[in-house]
Design a protein around this motif. Sequence first.
Motif, PDB file in Angstrom:
ATOM      1  N   HIS A  71      76.363-135.547  14.746  1.00  0.00           N
ATOM      2  CA  HIS A  71      76.446-137.090  14.897  1.00  0.00           C
ATOM      3  C   HIS A  71      75.324-137.485  15.939  1.00  0.00           C
ATOM      4  O   HIS A  71      74.662-138.735  15.772  1.00  0.00           O
ATOM      5  CB  HIS A  71      77.750-137.506  15.583  1.00  0.00           C
ATOM      6  CG  HIS A  71      77.822-139.013  15.716  1.00  0.00           C
ATOM      7  ND1 HIS A  71      77.817-139.778  14.887  1.00  0.00           N
ATOM      8  CD2 HIS A  71      78.219-139.745  16.841  1.00  0.00           C
ATOM      9  CE1 HIS A  71      78.186-141.067  15.386  1.00  0.00           C
ATOM     10  NE2 HIS A  71      78.263-141.071  16.602  1.00  0.00           N
ATOM     11  N   ASP A 117      78.714-136.218  11.494  1.00  0.00           N
ATOM     12  CA  ASP A 117      78.428-137.129  10.560  1.00  0.00           C
ATOM     13  C   ASP A 117      78.782-136.569   9.125  1.00  0.00           C
ATOM     14  O   ASP A 117      78.280-135.455   9.031  1.00  0.00           O
ATOM     15  CB  ASP A 117      77.008-137.885  10.336  1.00  0.00           C
ATOM     16  CG  ASP A 117      76.812-138.859  11.650  1.00  0.00           C
ATOM     17  OD1 ASP A 117      77.818-139.223  12.065  1.00  0.00           O
ATOM     18  OD2 ASP A 117      75.520-139.107  11.837  1.00  0.00           O
ATOM     19  N   TRP A 169      80.442-148.472   8.988  1.00  0.00           N
ATOM     20  CA  TRP A 169      80.801-147.100   9.601  1.00  0.00           C
ATOM     21  C   TRP A 169      82.009-146.733   9.754  1.00  0.00           C
ATOM     22  O   TRP A 169      82.970-147.965   9.804  1.00  0.00           O
ATOM     23  CB  TRP A 169      79.958-147.257  10.962  1.00  0.00           C
ATOM     24  CG  TRP A 169      78.453-146.864  10.816  1.00  0.00           C
ATOM     25  CD1 TRP A 169      77.495-147.790  10.881  1.00  0.00           C
ATOM     26  CD2 TRP A 169      77.966-145.447  10.822  1.00  0.00           C
ATOM     27  NE1 TRP A 169      76.390-147.013  10.858  1.00  0.00           N
ATOM     28  CE2 TRP A 169      76.532-145.882  10.926  1.00  0.00           C
ATOM     29  CE3 TRP A 169      78.518-144.258  10.814  1.00  0.00           C
ATOM     30  CZ2 TRP A 169      75.641-144.767  10.624  1.00  0.00           C
ATOM     31  CZ3 TRP A 169      77.497-143.264  10.638  1.00  0.00           C
ATOM     32  CH2 TRP A 169      76.162-143.371  10.549  1.00  0.00           C
ATOM     33  N   GLN A 206      84.989-144.024  10.531  1.00  0.00           N
ATOM     34  CA  GLN A 206      85.505-142.832  11.453  1.00  0.00           C
ATOM     35  C   GLN A 206      86.618-142.397  10.895  1.00  0.00           C
ATOM     36  O   GLN A 206      87.911-142.789  10.823  1.00  0.00           O
ATOM     37  CB  GLN A 206      85.707-143.288  12.824  1.00  0.00           C
ATOM     38  CG  GLN A 206      86.135-142.072  13.898  1.00  0.00           C
ATOM     39  CD  GLN A 206      86.210-142.698  15.473  1.00  0.00           C
ATOM     40  OE1 GLN A 206      85.668-144.125  15.600  1.00  0.00           O
ATOM     41  NE2 GLN A 206      86.420-141.830  16.304  1.00  0.00           N
TER      42      GLN A 206
END
Length: 177
Positions: free
Chosen positions: A71, A82, A157, A159
């Motif tokens: 990441h 990632d 993005w 998560q």
Amino acid sequence: MNIRPATVEDAQAIADIYEPIVRDTTISFELEVPTVAEMRARIEKTLQDLPWLVSEDASGRVNGYVYASKHRERAAYQWSVDTTAYIREDARGQGVGKSLYRELSRILVDLGYCQAFAGIALPNPASVALHESVGYRPLGVYRKVGFKHGHWHDVGWWQCELQSVAQPTAPARFRTV
């Protein structure tokens, strides 16, 4: 469907999946299609520390891939990765992406990772749906962050909390034989 770690012998099949995405879409922000040799090098480099998985269809042909990458470089980020997935066009919508992501997440937890992030060039409703179906939640959007095909593009993005660990130890390295 068979999911297994990628090998350098998969570089051609992976490059074949990725080429039209780079050439014809804004899903990837790469501007030049990577060669098979470059893809081979990427696979080798990734597998030194992190998983790169491929899915094979009933005929043994690679129909998708997923991998993890660091990441960020700073040591405090070492428990975060990632993630990236691409599915062969004729295999989309058949659960390949979900299966790949579920296996990747299982391996990442076993290695000791806690958080996974995915950047998605927008708009891309199929990728958003895939990521959200396997536990990724939206974080925010980088506005006009990439320029490709004559236009500025946003990146959203997402998560996914892989696991919650109060005092983590350094993640293990993913090594294939």
